[in-house]
Design an enzyme around this catalytic site. Structure first.
Site, PDB file in Angstrom:
ATOM      1  CB  SER A 140      -0.984   0.041   1.169  1.00  0.00           C
ATOM      2  OG  SER A 140      -1.898   0.855   1.076  1.00  0.00           O
ATOM      3  CG  ASP A 265      -7.107  -2.359  -3.308  1.00  0.00           C
ATOM      4  OD1 ASP A 265      -7.712  -1.897  -2.431  1.00  0.00           O
ATOM      5  OD2 ASP A 265      -5.898  -2.754  -3.272  1.00  0.00           O
ATOM      6  CG  HIS A 294      -6.000  -2.297   0.210  1.00  0.00           C
ATOM      7  ND1 HIS A 294      -5.042  -1.563  -0.843  1.00  0.00           N
ATOM      8  CD2 HIS A 294      -5.222  -1.827   1.532  1.00  0.00           C
ATOM      9  CE1 HIS A 294      -4.386  -0.549  -0.347  1.00  0.00           C
ATOM     10  NE2 HIS A 294      -4.270  -0.814   0.911  1.00  0.00           N
TER      11      HIS A 294
END
Length: 319
Positions: A140, A265, A294
């Site tokens: 991320s 996601d 995610h």
């Protein structure tokens, strides 16, 4: 490299939605069969500190793992990646960004998506310890950070490959997406801890941190406008997003690098799934999957590994 849709990942029942794929691993995953870490605190060049969690086994190969927004070195997704690399012969270094290791950092700054100087200090510290074969894995925000770091300038020759998972390649689009109905549940969680950190830091350095702006913070973009940008030398949120979005740095990457993003996601937008971004880049491989959520990519098998962990190890073994 030409990007592709990797059809090898199949989400397990009962993870029937992107939110289930994202939330279930974050809340319920437990990592077993991983040695306890030895924590080392290093002093940064600006007299702050970073906490590094080491798991070593006298290997000359090292993987350095970067967590995501408001994460830390002990999150399940970090430890899951640490375990698969450790069990395949690598030493492992998981580190926490400034203010994320359980103790507030000393300077009137935090971490952010473009703070590559801290990653460089960690890599340089590892090289001084004698590692000649280093792999980077970022999740991320940590994925964006990893890609930006690799693309800024010529990086140390000791870095042999990298993997970015669930990486927001366009920060502005990602921030705006978090404020939509689809992702607002995650934004609220982030804002709760971010606001708490501002209040905590203001207790130690009230002259540098103005908590009155918190009343205007209704979104992650607002937080970046009133705190991230001014504290770290950017004109405003748009300037911060423009200067730190990793999509602008992909062309500079000179080591084999895998970007692994899921099409469902809830954090990402089409800008982070655009296969054309890597079409003419010889070292950057983009793979998108239909599912995964995610930082999800859960598998249901006896190994305990997740699919993204298997894929990251497989990629790094090729280089």
């Amino acid at each position: 490299m030409p990007a592709n849709t990797n059809s090898n990942y199949k989400r397990p029942f009962p993870l029937f939605s992107a939110h289930a794929e994202t939330i279930f691993p974050a809340l319920f995953r437990k990592i077993k069969n991983l040695p306890a870490a030895r924590t080392e605190r290093i002093t940064t060049s600006d007299d702050d500190f970073l906490d590094l969690d080491w798991r070593t086994q006298d290997s000359n190969q090292l993987v350095i793992i970067q967590h995501g927004l408001e994460g830390s070195s002990d999150r399940p997704y970090v430890l899951g990646m640490a375990r698969i690399f450790y069990q395949h012969g690598y030493d492992v270094l998981c580190w926490s960004f400034r203010g994320c290791s359980g103790e507030m950092n000393l300077r009137p700054v935090f971490y952010h998506s473009g703070a590559t100087s801290d990653l460089h200090e960690v890599v340089s510290h590892a090289i001084k310890k004698g590692y000649s074969d280093i792999r980077l894995v970022g999740f991320s925000l940590g994925g964006n950070l990893t890609l930006k770091y690799l693309g800024e300038t010529q990086r140390p020759a000791e870095i042999k490959s990298a993997v970015a998972i669930s990486a927001p390649l366009d920060l502005a689009a990602g921030a705006d997406n978090l404020h939509t109905t689809r992702a607002k549940i995650y934004e609220r969680r982030f804002l709760k801890t971010l606001r708490n950190k501002i209040r905590q830091k203001a207790l130690y350095m009230p002259e540098a941190i103005d908590t009155s702006w918190l009343r205007k913070v209704k979104s992650v973009r607002d937080f970046d406008e009133y705190y991230t940008a001014p504290l770290h030398g950017y004109r405003d949120a748009n300037d911060y997003y423009s200067q730190c979005s990793s999509k602008s740095f992909l062309k500079g990457i000179q080591v084999p690098t895998l970007i692994l993003n899921a099409q469902n996601d809830p954090f990402l937008t089409k800008e982070s799934l655009d296969h054309q971004l890597t079409e003419d880049l010889p070292e950057v491989h983009m793979e998108t999957t239909r599912h995964g959520g995610h930082v999800g990519f859960m598998l249901k098998d006896t190994s305990g590994y997740y699919w993204s962990e298997r894929r990251a190890l497989e990629f790094c073994k090729c280089f």
